[in-house]
Design an enzyme around this catalytic site. Structure first.
Site, mmCIF file in Angstrom:
data_model
loop_
_atom_site.group_PDB
_atom_site.id
_atom_site.type_symbol
_atom_site.label_atom_id
_atom_site.label_comp_id
_atom_site.label_asym_id
_atom_site.label_seq_id
_atom_site.Cartn_x
_atom_site.Cartn_y
_atom_site.Cartn_z
ATOM 1 N N LYS A 6 28.072 34.696 -53.838
ATOM 2 C CA LYS A 6 27.868 33.246 -53.905
ATOM 3 C C LYS A 6 26.521 32.856 -53.309
ATOM 4 C CE LYS A 6 29.884 31.791 -49.495
ATOM 5 N NZ LYS A 6 31.000 31.249 -48.766
ATOM 6 N N ARG A 24 24.691 29.592 -51.281
ATOM 7 C CA ARG A 24 24.938 28.297 -50.643
ATOM 8 C C ARG A 24 23.753 27.381 -50.941
ATOM 9 N NH1 ARG A 24 28.587 26.123 -47.468
ATOM 10 N NH2 ARG A 24 29.755 28.032 -47.117
ATOM 11 N N ASP A 29 32.488 36.219 -49.721
ATOM 12 C CA ASP A 29 31.061 36.503 -49.571
ATOM 13 C C ASP A 29 30.899 37.934 -49.053
ATOM 14 O OD1 ASP A 29 31.543 36.333 -46.771
ATOM 15 O OD2 ASP A 29 31.205 34.171 -46.852
ATOM 16 N N GLY A 38 35.102 23.666 -50.288
ATOM 17 C CA GLY A 38 34.176 23.867 -51.410
ATOM 18 C C GLY A 38 34.092 25.333 -51.821
ATOM 19 N N GLY A 79 35.880 6.212 -22.193
ATOM 20 C CA GLY A 79 36.047 7.377 -23.061
ATOM 21 C C GLY A 79 35.781 8.712 -22.389
ATOM 22 N N GLU A 80 35.230 8.705 -21.179
ATOM 23 C CA GLU A 80 34.988 9.984 -20.502
ATOM 24 C C GLU A 80 36.321 10.668 -20.194
ATOM 25 O OE1 GLU A 80 32.583 9.404 -17.032
ATOM 26 O OE2 GLU A 80 30.794 8.953 -18.199
ATOM 27 N N THR A 97 35.436 22.260 -45.787
ATOM 28 C CA THR A 97 35.550 21.265 -46.867
ATOM 29 C C THR A 97 36.326 21.816 -48.062
ATOM 30 O OG1 THR A 97 33.538 22.044 -47.942
ATOM 31 C CG2 THR A 97 33.272 20.339 -46.259
ATOM 32 N N ASP A 109 39.431 34.573 -45.967
ATOM 33 C CA ASP A 109 38.274 33.974 -45.296
ATOM 34 C C ASP A 109 38.651 33.643 -43.856
ATOM 35 O OD1 ASP A 109 35.688 33.062 -45.028
ATOM 36 O OD2 ASP A 109 35.781 31.662 -46.716
HETATM 37 C C1 R5P Z 1 31.261 31.048 -44.801
HETATM 38 O O1 R5P Z 1 30.472 31.782 -44.238
HETATM 39 C C2 R5P Z 1 32.651 30.894 -44.301
HETATM 40 O O2 R5P Z 1 33.302 32.136 -44.213
HETATM 41 C C3 R5P Z 1 33.472 29.937 -45.173
HETATM 42 O O3 R5P Z 1 33.573 30.460 -46.476
HETATM 43 C C4 R5P Z 1 32.866 28.582 -45.249
HETATM 44 O O4 R5P Z 1 32.304 28.172 -44.038
HETATM 45 C C5 R5P Z 1 33.921 27.589 -45.649
HETATM 46 O O5 R5P Z 1 33.354 26.312 -45.680
HETATM 47 P P1 R5P Z 1 33.771 25.260 -46.784
HETATM 48 O O6 R5P Z 1 35.281 25.230 -46.823
HETATM 49 O O7 R5P Z 1 33.180 23.965 -46.307
HETATM 50 O O8 R5P Z 1 33.188 25.694 -48.091
#
Ligand code: R5P
Length: 315
Positions: A192, A194, A169, A225, A38-39, A223, A218
């Site tokens: 928001k 976290r 954010d 979320g 795998g290296e 994920t 963003d």
């Molecule tokens: C946060 O600081 C980032 O800008 C993204 O909003 C965040 O990392 C996205 O992560 P996820 O899709 O897991 O919520």
């Protein structure tokens, strides 16, 4: 372009091909395979002595493999007497731990910068860093591009009107303001909290969003979320359609299932800084290419021309 050599590892071959097409040159012949256990095994097949070498390798998942391939490619180019080596990271992974904000945490973004420097890179070209200050983790020139023009073109070409740009954010406000200026739109901010690295909760939405088409801006979607929470909160505030514009589509964990079931998300627009697997393609995901932007930056770096005209929009 004379005396230029462009390589890539396995991270995003399609993007590297796209960049080379724009530059009208062939991708250099480099072997990046694995030994039986795998290296990573690398061999540069072309002569790069005295060449201006650009190594295109986003450190997206599988992040460890892609980072290690990048470091080994840089080492190989250095030992092959390349004149100058530029590490081209359309996506800079390991960027989220960028400061010591809790006891006993690493600053992984700085560790990665140290590794890239130690391997022999002399310049870095990157795009939409998670935090702009990561540029300062390098003591070599860093050219930091923005995807804003490429992403905004989608909304301009599709004539999305009556837009409010939403930062998910407070940290993203500067970039969202630049989008709002470019789209001639208003600005709103999601407040928001976290709860865990994977779970967030929307507290408030600051700004006037009712009856508007929201574009959430963003730098990464992992994920999904944060995005899905923000979409839900905006819908509750009476937003018309919700779009999202994200520089780097990591789309890990349950992201694809979340986006598939998020009917209120009309379209997620991402760039090809990270390859999108066929199995992850959905009707409400559009991919726009940053190949021409990166190609133009490479051309200008090679010709010792200014690249500031490529990112004027965000100042
Ligand atoms: C946060 O600081 C980032 O800008 C993204 O909003 C965040 O990392 C996205 O992560 P996820 O899709 O897991 O919520």
């Amino acid at each position: 372009m004379k005396d230029v050599s462009i390589f890539t590892g396995n991270a995003n071959i399609a993007l590297a091909d796209g960049i080379c097409k724009h530059l009208n040159i062939d991708l250099a012949d480099v072997l990046v395979t694995r030994f039986s256990e795998g290296e990573i095994r690398v061999k540069i097949e072309d002569n790069v002595r005295g060449k201006d070498v650009f190594i295109i390798q986003p450190t997206c998942p599988p992040s460890n493999d892609n980072l290690m391939e990048l470091l080994i490619l840089i080492d190989a180019a250095r030992r092959a007497s390349a004149k100058r080596i530029t590490a081209v990271l359309p996506y800079y992974g390991y960027a989220r731990q960028d400061r010591k904000d809790q006891p006993r945490v690493p600053i992984t973004a700085k560790l990665v910068a140290n590794l890239i420097l130690a391997s022999g890179a002399q310049r870095v070209l990157t795009m939409d860093l998670h935090a702009s200050q990561i540029q300062g983790f390098f003591d070599i020139p860093v050219d930091h591009l923005y995807c804003i023009n490429v992403l905004c073109d989608y909304f301009i070409q599709n004539e999305i009107k009556d837009v409010v740009v939403v930062s998910p954010d407070v940290g993203g406000t500067k970039m969202a303001r630049a989008y709002a200026k470019k789209l001639g739109a208003g600005l709103a901010i999601v407040d928001k909290r976290r709860i865990t690295p994977e779970k967030i909760e929307v507290m408030h939405i600051l700004g006037d969003v009712r009856g508007k088409n929201a574009v959430i801006v963003d730098d990464i979607i992992a994920t999904g979320g944060s995005m899905v929470e923000a979409v839900g909160a905006l819908k509750k505030q009476g937003v018309k359609d919700v779009y999202a514009s994200v520089s780097h589509g990591i789309l890990s964990g349950n992201a694809i299932s979340r986006i598939r079931h998020c009917e209120a998300l009309k379209q997620l627009v991402i760039t090809d800084s990270i390859p999108l697997d066929e199995s992850k393609r959905l009707d409400n995901i559009t991919v726009v290419s940053v190949a021409s932007l990166l190609a133009e930056a490479i051309r200008r770096i090679h010709n010792e021309e200014s690249i500031s005209c490529l990112f004027d929009e965000t100042r």
